[in-house]
Scaffold this active site. Structure first.
Site, PDB file in Angstrom:
ATOM      1  N   HIS A 191      -5.633  -8.980  12.576  1.00  0.00           N
ATOM      2  CA  HIS A 191      -6.823  -8.259  13.055  1.00  0.00           C
ATOM      3  C   HIS A 191      -7.997  -9.223  13.194  1.00  0.00           C
ATOM      4  CE1 HIS A 191      -5.379  -4.156  12.962  1.00  0.00           C
ATOM      5  NE2 HIS A 191      -5.062  -4.191  11.676  1.00  0.00           N
ATOM      6  N   GLU A 240      -3.811  -3.087  16.334  1.00  0.00           N
ATOM      7  CA  GLU A 240      -2.716  -3.042  15.370  1.00  0.00           C
ATOM      8  C   GLU A 240      -1.536  -3.897  15.832  1.00  0.00           C
ATOM      9  OE1 GLU A 240      -3.334  -1.901  12.574  1.00  0.00           O
ATOM     10  OE2 GLU A 240      -1.384  -1.776  11.596  1.00  0.00           O
ATOM     11  N   HIS A 257      -1.313  -9.539   7.935  1.00  0.00           N
ATOM     12  CA  HIS A 257      -1.664  -8.356   8.720  1.00  0.00           C
ATOM     13  C   HIS A 257      -3.161  -8.347   9.041  1.00  0.00           C
ATOM     14  CE1 HIS A 257      -1.228  -4.025   9.895  1.00  0.00           C
ATOM     15  NE2 HIS A 257      -2.515  -4.053   9.603  1.00  0.00           N
ATOM     16  N   GLU A 258      -3.966  -8.415   7.986  1.00  0.00           N
ATOM     17  CA  GLU A 258      -5.413  -8.388   8.204  1.00  0.00           C
ATOM     18  C   GLU A 258      -5.855  -9.645   8.943  1.00  0.00           C
ATOM     19  OE1 GLU A 258      -6.871  -5.642   7.797  1.00  0.00           O
ATOM     20  OE2 GLU A 258      -5.270  -4.692   6.631  1.00  0.00           O
TER      21      GLU A 258
HETATM   22 ZN    ZN Z   1      -3.922  -2.782  10.591  1.00  0.00          ZN
END
Ligand code: ZN
Length: 508
Positions: A279, A305, A275-276
């Site tokens: 980003h 996101e 997830h990170e």
């Molecule tokens: Zn996030």
């Protein structure tokens, strides 16, 4: 020649201003990163002062009369018309940031920074002791300040915003309003609740095949490999651990992410890294020519996101991904795991109390809960001290469960302590954008997805970089999503994706 040189100087002066402004912001970011990763507990008071002074300096720099004159100079017809497209986009970003920042009196902004820096600390204490009362006075102050800021934004920037909360949403997602979002929510809420209930009529899938003791040091190695496969550059970034995972971009050459690991449940840390990492890839993938400009950021929080959720869910929870991971898991743990069994275990749908642990299907319901509470808080229908009870009620009506304490209820997320009201909708927008983008990716380049099972993910990252990352803030969310997918945001893609995918997890 004289004239051309004067024009050149005007642009150079703007670039010089941008670099100095970004350096102040990035230095502030580093202090905040340190606060969450390394700072000893009692460093908070000094840190609060340091962050405040730097943030105030950046604010004063952006709102000074000279900055206003510089913007006017850049927008002078004769000058502006001769700029190239990239330069014009950067000026547009500058104008948006200037107007937004100019909306608040310095004193109000200073109060905001102080209240939220202290607020984060109080929230951490309150969560640790599972006692909302510890956080309540701080949160009341923050809500009061953010309402005032919303009014300021309504008066001078988002003049068509119907409420201060509307203006708050616009800060994170330009072009979005509470009304538009409420409409999306209305279209999703019932189908989602019904879909979850349909799933729960079937025997539950076993999570145990991927829940076992896995030493943290080895988990870190695995997460590092996955990030490398994703194309994350460790020469231009790093991974650390913190209570609440986050990513900080300080330009494209220094992008830091954090993960939270669980020794008995490696999926937590793995999906946090992906997830990170999503980003972080966005931040590292912004075109180098934008690095020292004000456009060096994501198009919006929702688009940002979408990039994290793409890697976490669309790819990380796909059957192809587990075909890639299963043989590696055997190397690290000695366990033989059937990829299909692991895929199903990673996609269990069940009602849960904690948003960040939620599965893909119930996750949007967690966001809908927060959106409805925020809306009520800002309209005055709900008081801050009534939040814990209201939270528990909604949790029960949407997911059929009730939190046993504040820590696993109203105190679970850091966002409100940072003053980020209107931010939560971004998470759901992220899921919706991600589903729509993935639909386009698979349709336009079917070969890309075939490589996922082999760990051949660089072409996927390249597709995202070319279509999304490189533009930074140059495009607004709606323009970007239309350019990438050929249409505006369409919530049906998420529902379609759920139907198709979860039929392989449960016998639907
Ligand atoms: Zn996030």
């Amino acid at each position: 020649v004289q004239n051309a040189s004067a024009k050149h100087q005007r642009w150079e002066a703007f670039q010089d201003f941008s670099r100095r402004y970004l350096d102040l912001q990035r230095a502030t970011g580093l202090l905040e990163w340190d606060q969450q990763v390394f700072m000893p507990n009692e460093g908070i008071e000094g840190r609060s002062r340091q962050v405040t002074i730097l943030a105030v300096m950046a604010h004063e720099m952006l709102t000074s009369p000279q900055t206003g004159e510089m913007l006017e100079g850049l927008k002078e017809r004769e000058f502006f018309d001769n700029l190239d497209e990239v330069q014009k986009d950067i000026v547009a970003v500058f104008e948006r940031k200037y107007r937004m920042e100019k909306a608040f009196p310095t004193e109000l902004y200073q109060k905001f920074v102080q209240a939220t820096t202290l607020g984060q600390h109080r929230w951490e204490q309150a969560k640790k002791e599972s006692d909302f009362a510890i956080f309540l006075p701080s949160l009341e102050k923050i809500v009061d300040i953010v309402k005032q800021m919303g009014q300021c934004l309504q008066e001078s920037v988002f003049t068509d915003a119907a409420t201060p909360y509307d203006a708050g949403i616009q800060v994170f997602e330009p072009g979005m309003t509470a009304e538009k979002f409420a409409h999306i929510v209305e279209n999703l809420k019932n189908p989602l609740v019904a879909f979850a209930e349909e799933i729960w009529q079937h025997p539950q899938v076993e999570e145990t095949p991927i829940a076992f003791d896995f030493p943290l040091s080895k988990q870190l190695q695995m997460n590092r490999l996955v990030l490398e496969k994703m194309g994350f550059s460790f020469e231009r970034g790093r991974m650390d651990q913190s209570t609440h995972p986050f990513t900080l971009g300080m330009g494209i050459h220094d992008v830091r992410l954090t993960v939270r690991l669980d020794a008995g449940h490696f999926l937590t840390g793995l999906l946090a890294a992906m997830h990170e990492g999503g980003h972080a890839l966005y931040e590292q993938g912004i075109h180098p020519s934008l690095d020292q400009t004000l456009a060096c950021d994501g198009a919006s929080f929702g688009i940002h996101e979408s990039q994290s959720l793409f890697w976490e869910n669309q790819l990380g929870r796909s059957v192809e991904f587990w075909h890639f991971l299963a043989p590696r898991l055997k190397e690290w743990t000695g366990r033989t795991i059937d990829p299909l069994v692991a895929f199903r275990a990673a996609n269990v749908v069940r009602p849960s109390l904690i948003r960040i642990d939620a599965d893909e299907v119930t996750y949007p319901l967690h966001i809908i809960l927060r959106f409805e509470l925020e809306k009520a808080l800002f309209s005055g229908d709900l008081r801050v001290k009534e939040l814990p009870a209201a939270w528990n009620e909604k949790m029960h009506s949407l997911l059929g469960i009730t939190p046993p304490d504040d820590a696993s209820g109203v105190l679970q997320d850091v966002h409100w302590s940072t003053g980020s009201f209107g931010y939560f909708p971004s998470y759901l927008l992220g899921s919706l954008y991600a589903a729509q983008i993935t639909h386009t990716l698979k349709k336009s380049s079917p070969g890309l997805w075939e490589g996922v099972g082999r760990g051949d993910w660089l072409p996927v990252r390249e597709w995202l970089r070319q279509n999304i990352h490189q533009y930074g803030m140059r495009k607004l969310p709606d323009a970007l999503i239309r350019q990438v997918t050929g249409e505006s945001l369409n919530p049906q893609y998420l529902l379609e994706y759920f139907r198709e995918k979860f039929a392989d997890v449960y016998p639907l």
